[in-house]
Write an enzyme that holds these catalytic residues in place. Structure first.
Site, PDB file in Angstrom:
ATOM      1  N   GLU A 163      16.102   3.219   3.271  1.00  0.00           N
ATOM      2  CA  GLU A 163      16.169   2.528   1.977  1.00  0.00           C
ATOM      3  C   GLU A 163      17.590   1.983   1.783  1.00  0.00           C
ATOM      4  O   GLU A 163      18.562   2.727   1.904  1.00  0.00           O
ATOM      5  CB  GLU A 163      15.807   3.525   0.865  1.00  0.00           C
ATOM      6  CG  GLU A 163      16.143   3.083  -0.549  1.00  0.00           C
ATOM      7  CD  GLU A 163      15.483   1.758  -0.951  1.00  0.00           C
ATOM      8  OE1 GLU A 163      14.270   1.636  -0.846  1.00  0.00           O
ATOM      9  OE2 GLU A 163      16.237   0.834  -1.348  1.00  0.00           O
ATOM     10  N   GLY A 176       5.721  -0.628 -15.027  1.00  0.00           N
ATOM     11  CA  GLY A 176       4.943   0.101 -16.030  1.00  0.00           C
ATOM     12  C   GLY A 176       4.076   1.161 -15.351  1.00  0.00           C
ATOM     13  O   GLY A 176       3.579   2.067 -16.004  1.00  0.00           O
ATOM     14  N   ARG A 413      -0.704 -14.537 -16.788  1.00  0.00           N
ATOM     15  CA  ARG A 413       0.740 -14.608 -17.044  1.00  0.00           C
ATOM     16  C   ARG A 413       1.301 -16.015 -16.842  1.00  0.00           C
ATOM     17  O   ARG A 413       2.160 -16.458 -17.585  1.00  0.00           O
ATOM     18  CB  ARG A 413       1.466 -13.660 -16.096  1.00  0.00           C
ATOM     19  CG  ARG A 413       1.192 -12.237 -16.431  1.00  0.00           C
ATOM     20  CD  ARG A 413       1.644 -11.339 -15.334  1.00  0.00           C
ATOM     21  NE  ARG A 413       1.444  -9.964 -15.755  1.00  0.00           N
ATOM     22  CZ  ARG A 413       1.726  -8.923 -15.013  1.00  0.00           C
ATOM     23  NH1 ARG A 413       2.220  -9.081 -13.806  1.00  0.00           N
ATOM     24  NH2 ARG A 413       1.524  -7.718 -15.456  1.00  0.00           N
ATOM     25  N   HIS A 523       7.141 -11.576 -10.055  1.00  0.00           N
ATOM     26  CA  HIS A 523       6.415 -11.176  -8.853  1.00  0.00           C
ATOM     27  C   HIS A 523       6.348 -12.349  -7.899  1.00  0.00           C
ATOM     28  O   HIS A 523       6.164 -13.493  -8.322  1.00  0.00           O
ATOM     29  CB  HIS A 523       4.996 -10.754  -9.234  1.00  0.00           C
ATOM     30  CG  HIS A 523       4.284  -9.976  -8.167  1.00  0.00           C
ATOM     31  ND1 HIS A 523       4.350  -8.599  -8.067  1.00  0.00           N
ATOM     32  CD2 HIS A 523       3.506 -10.388  -7.140  1.00  0.00           C
ATOM     33  CE1 HIS A 523       3.635  -8.202  -7.037  1.00  0.00           C
ATOM     34  NE2 HIS A 523       3.114  -9.260  -6.450  1.00  0.00           N
TER      35      HIS A 523
HETATM   36  C1  LIG Z   1       9.586  -4.336 -14.570  1.00  0.00           C
HETATM   37  C2  LIG Z   1       8.338  -4.360 -13.731  1.00  0.00           C
HETATM   38  C3  LIG Z   1       7.153  -3.849 -14.247  1.00  0.00           C
HETATM   39  C4  LIG Z   1       5.997  -3.862 -13.477  1.00  0.00           C
HETATM   40  N1  LIG Z   1       4.870  -3.272 -13.948  1.00  0.00           N
HETATM   41  C5  LIG Z   1       3.760  -3.225 -13.178  1.00  0.00           C
HETATM   42  C6  LIG Z   1       2.592  -2.527 -13.607  1.00  0.00           C
HETATM   43  O1  LIG Z   1       2.568  -1.903 -14.666  1.00  0.00           O
HETATM   44  N2  LIG Z   1       1.502  -2.550 -12.789  1.00  0.00           N
HETATM   45  C7  LIG Z   1       1.483  -3.212 -11.599  1.00  0.00           C
HETATM   46  O2  LIG Z   1       0.470  -3.208 -10.914  1.00  0.00           O
HETATM   47  N3  LIG Z   1       2.609  -3.829 -11.149  1.00  0.00           N
HETATM   48  C8  LIG Z   1       3.738  -3.831 -11.885  1.00  0.00           C
HETATM   49  N4  LIG Z   1       4.861  -4.440 -11.413  1.00  0.00           N
HETATM   50  C9  LIG Z   1       4.884  -4.942 -10.024  1.00  0.00           C
HETATM   51  C10 LIG Z   1       5.044  -3.774  -9.060  1.00  0.00           C
HETATM   52  O3  LIG Z   1       5.903  -2.819  -9.610  1.00  0.00           O
HETATM   53  C11 LIG Z   1       5.601  -4.204  -7.701  1.00  0.00           C
HETATM   54  O4  LIG Z   1       4.922  -5.318  -7.215  1.00  0.00           O
HETATM   55  C12 LIG Z   1       5.424  -3.069  -6.701  1.00  0.00           C
HETATM   56  O5  LIG Z   1       5.970  -1.885  -7.224  1.00  0.00           O
HETATM   57  C13 LIG Z   1       6.067  -3.398  -5.366  1.00  0.00           C
HETATM   58  O6  LIG Z   1       5.971  -2.255  -4.553  1.00  0.00           O
HETATM   59  P1  LIG Z   1       6.519  -2.285  -3.078  1.00  0.00           P
HETATM   60  O7  LIG Z   1       6.372  -0.912  -2.536  1.00  0.00           O
HETATM   61  O8  LIG Z   1       5.919  -3.402  -2.335  1.00  0.00           O
HETATM   62  O9  LIG Z   1       8.061  -2.668  -3.252  1.00  0.00           O
HETATM   63  P2  LIG Z   1       9.196  -1.975  -4.115  1.00  0.00           P
HETATM   64  O10 LIG Z   1       8.666  -0.936  -5.012  1.00  0.00           O
HETATM   65  O11 LIG Z   1      10.003  -3.054  -4.719  1.00  0.00           O
HETATM   66  O12 LIG Z   1      10.034  -1.220  -2.999  1.00  0.00           O
HETATM   67  C14 LIG Z   1      10.697  -1.921  -1.976  1.00  0.00           C
HETATM   68  C15 LIG Z   1      11.889  -1.103  -1.524  1.00  0.00           C
HETATM   69  O13 LIG Z   1      12.414  -1.634  -0.316  1.00  0.00           O
HETATM   70  C16 LIG Z   1      13.837  -1.592  -0.378  1.00  0.00           C
HETATM   71  N5  LIG Z   1      14.390  -2.559   0.567  1.00  0.00           N
HETATM   72  C17 LIG Z   1      14.397  -3.909   0.447  1.00  0.00           C
HETATM   73  N6  LIG Z   1      15.016  -4.467   1.508  1.00  0.00           N
HETATM   74  C18 LIG Z   1      15.403  -3.445   2.317  1.00  0.00           C
HETATM   75  C19 LIG Z   1      16.092  -3.379   3.552  1.00  0.00           C
HETATM   76  N7  LIG Z   1      16.544  -4.469   4.177  1.00  0.00           N
HETATM   77  N8  LIG Z   1      16.316  -2.165   4.103  1.00  0.00           N
HETATM   78  C20 LIG Z   1      15.902  -1.035   3.478  1.00  0.00           C
HETATM   79  N9  LIG Z   1      15.253  -1.038   2.288  1.00  0.00           N
HETATM   80  C21 LIG Z   1      14.997  -2.227   1.727  1.00  0.00           C
HETATM   81  C22 LIG Z   1      14.114  -1.913  -1.833  1.00  0.00           C
HETATM   82  O14 LIG Z   1      15.413  -1.551  -2.196  1.00  0.00           O
HETATM   83  C23 LIG Z   1      13.027  -1.115  -2.529  1.00  0.00           C
HETATM   84  O15 LIG Z   1      13.431   0.188  -2.820  1.00  0.00           O
HETATM   85  C24 LIG Z   1       6.026  -4.440 -12.171  1.00  0.00           C
HETATM   86  C25 LIG Z   1       7.215  -4.955 -11.669  1.00  0.00           C
HETATM   87  C26 LIG Z   1       8.368  -4.915 -12.425  1.00  0.00           C
HETATM   88  C27 LIG Z   1       9.643  -5.466 -11.858  1.00  0.00           C
END
Ligand SMILES: Cc1cc2nc3c(=O)[nH]c(=O)nc-3n(C[C@H](O)[C@H](O)[C@H](O)COP(=O)(O)OP(=O)(O)OC[C@H]3O[C@@H](n4cnc5c(N)ncnc54)[C@H](O)[C@@H]3O)c2cc1C
Length: 585
Positions: A163, A176, A413, A523
């Site tokens: 990470e 959320g 949205r 997003h």
């Molecule tokens: C404020 C907010 C509210 C939201 N609410 C909702 C909701 O209620 N319901 C819903 O369905 N969706 C919601 N979403 C969308 C949803 O949260 C995200 O789309 C989802 O959590 C993405 O998950 P992920 O595991 O793909 O990535 P993330 O949870 O973003 O995790 C990716 C991780 O990879 C790490 N990373 C990136 N590049 C590198 C690298 N080069 N090397 C190592 N690590 C790296 C990042 O630092 C991060 O920790 C919301 C988004 C936001 C911003």
């Protein structure tokens, strides 16, 4: 006589020196406050003379996970250096600044000036080998990364997560946490009938203008409930058992809500599970590129704290779960010129599309890259999403500066965002009353945001519509006319103006709330093309051996527009599939 005077002067000097000496070693504890991301941070700083000996946090409302390194690492550095001239913790900038300001406030009140001490930075270096060997390396510790790592580990593989930020969680943490699951147990409890996998599939495809891959969306729809049950039963995530959200574009109230109304519940529990399985998590470890041998991805080249190059070999697979690119303006405008720096973002600083770029370098195919979603109701000053304004899902209305409604509040949205941008000043006001808050319960769940918005004059509470209108310079007669119509439509169940799909709620009784908001980049729908096993495909639609991906960095699920609650369902479903598929190698 001369001698006597001499001894008197000597005695006075000694008393003075003694007092001075003891006052410079005096111990005192002074409180100080500063402004963090979610309101004020109050600390008690213990001084001995002009040195800081301890800092205790007395009051704060910051994100539990993101503030942890501030209250530990930053505190240790300030105490060791006896200085507040320290670097902020990356990804926790606002909290760090608020904490430092609070300590500075206490220093000022103590009336001392700190003398900085030089410390050797090497003392705190953790021992990380230059080369590390695992079966599976998961890049990114959001919900997708944790789900993948847990499944792969349970399949018997040696797994690590890397990470780049100092804390785990990514966007999942600040989300959320709400998650769609058709036919879920809360729907049953609330007597909501008729929802089905087919209806959820239809809403999701339609919500994305049919640009999602039908086969992949079927997998999402078929597995969303199972993913929710996995979170509940295996990961011990607690969901509220008598409340659901109906996000825009959905035909039913089908989104489960974690306790606390944020993704903190998910990430904390996923992290606990990963720890119980002894999955190492390397934080401050940024993946820079993929290692490829004879066409197969065999590892990751990473950098620790932006300095030391570290290699992670992956005997079986690399799983990319690095999230979207909402915080990367350059990348946003590369794929869609509209989303330049005029737009703030709701996302974490780490959401910069690294996984997409790295995969592209080994030939990965991209899709839907131009589709970037704004969240319609965000803070005009910071771009942060307004979770307080989730009252919109329970009847809050949107009006413009002329006091008129201009869109159906449960529209998609993108539709609402575009409609807002067409209004005078390109902003909206959201209005609700205590009756609606009684249903959505967001005031209690997001108290820190409520206090902050009031302080920033972005939210007003008033007993009457007239007062409410005056608070934001809307013509009271115009707003009253709008509210009268809303009340009529609520009574008849027929919103003649915008056909509110869930039916409007009466705003006949105060107290009322009015919140100013703008759209903010939220997003990124586009990304890598993956197959049913989450293997990444190249531009010839062939599998790139050893490379898997899940979560927001993939582009085949959400089409042109993601519906609310669909990301958590996506990342958990496909994160698990990635871990299970790679776990079979
Ligand atoms: C404020 C907010 C509210 C939201 N609410 C909702 C909701 O209620 N319901 C819903 O369905 N969706 C919601 N979403 C969308 C949803 O949260 C995200 O789309 C989802 O959590 C993405 O998950 P992920 O595991 O793909 O990535 P993330 O949870 O973003 O995790 C990716 C991780 O990879 C790490 N990373 C990136 N590049 C590198 C690298 N080069 N090397 C190592 N690590 C790296 C990042 O630092 C991060 O920790 C919301 C988004 C936001 C911003």
């Amino acid at each position: 006589m001369k001698k006597r005077w001499g001894s008197i002067i000597l005695a006075i000097i000694s008393i003075f020196l003694l007092t001075a000496c003891s006052s410079s070693n005096k111990s005192q504890t002074i409180t100080g406050t500063g402004n963090g991301k979610h309101g004020s941070i109050k600390v008690a700083v213990t001084f001995k003379g002009d040195s800081i000996k301890n800092i205790k946090v007395l009051e704060q409302n910051e994100n539990k996970v993101l503030s942890k390194p501030v209250y530990k690492q930053l505190k240790d550095t300030i105490v060791a250096k006896n200085s507040t001239g320290v670097d902020v913790i990356s990804g926790s900038t606002a909290t760090s600044k608020g904490y430092i300001a609070a300590v500075n406030d206490a220093v000022k009140k103590a009336g001392i000036s700190l003398k900085a001490v030089k410390i050797k930075s090497s003392s705190a270096k953790p021992k990380i080998a230059k080369t590390n060997n695992y079966d599976i390396v998961v890049v990114g510790s959001g919900g997708g990364g944790f789900a993948a790592a847990i499944e792969a580990k349970q399949a018997g593989k040696k797994v690590a997560i890397i990470e780049k930020m100092p804390t785990v969680g990514g966007n999942t943490l600040i989300s959320g946490g709400e998650m769609n699951a058709p036919g879920n147990w809360v729907q049953k409890k609330l007597g909501i009938k008729g929802d089905s996998v087919a209806s959820y599939y239809k809403d999701t495809m339609k919500g994305g203008d049919n640009l999602g891959d039908p086969e992949m969306v079927h997998i999402l729809a078929n597995n969303a409930l199972g993913s929710a049950k996995w979170l509940r039963d295996d990961i011990h995530v607690k969901f509220i058992n008598d409340q659901l959200f109906q996000f825009g574009g959905h035909s039913y109230k089908r989104a489960l809500i974690p306790v606390g109304h944020t993704g903190q519940e998910l990430v904390t529990k996923l992290n606990t599970k990963a720890k119980s399985l002894n999955i190492p998590i390397y934080v401050n470890m940024k993946a820079k590129s993929l290692i490829q041998k004879d066409g197969r991805v065999t590892g990751v080249k990473a950098q620790y704290q932006g300095k030391r190059n570290i290699t992670f070999n992956a005997k079986k697979a690399v799983i990319l779960t690095t999230g979207g690119f909402g915080s990367n303006v350059k990348m946003r405008t590369k794929y869609n010129k509209e989303f330049d720096q005029r737009y703030k973002s709701t996302d974490t600083a780490g959401t910069t599309g690294d996984g997409i770029t790295m995969a592209q370098q080994v030939g990965a195919k991209l899709t839907n890259m131009k589709y970037i979603q704004t969240y319609p109701i965000a803070n005009p000053k910071t771009g942060m999403i307004s979770l307080l304004a989730d009252t919109r899902f329970d009847g809050a209305i949107l009006v413009n500066q002329n006091g008129q409604r201009f869109v159906e509040e449960l529209e998609r949205r993108d539709v609402i965002s575009k409609a807002i941008l067409k209004q005078p000043g390109s902003y909206t006001y959201q209005i609700w009353n205590d009756k609606i808050d009684g249903i959505s319960k967001t005031k209690a769940a997001h108290k820190a945001e409520y206090d902050e918005l009031i302080k920033e004059h972005l939210l007003y509470k008033a007993d009457t519509i007239n007062e409410l209108a005056k608070d934001v310079n809307i013509d009271p007669a115009a707003l009253s006319a709008t509210i009268t119509k809303v009340n009529q439509y609520a009574k008849t169940g027929n919103d003649k103006d915008f056909h509110h799909r869930a039916g409007l709620v009466s705003l006949a009784k105060g107290p009322y709330y009015i919140e100013k908001a703008v759209p903010s980049v939220h997003h990124t729908m586009g990304g890598l093309v993956i197959n049913k096993q989450t293997q990444v495909l190249n531009t010839d639609d062939q599998v790139i051996l050893g490379l898997y991906a899940a979560g927001e960095l993939t582009g085949v699920i959400q089409g042109s527009n993601r519906l609310g609650g669909n990301a958590i369902a996506d990342i958990i479903t496909f994160g698990r599939i990635a871990g299970q598929s790679a776990g079979k190698l």
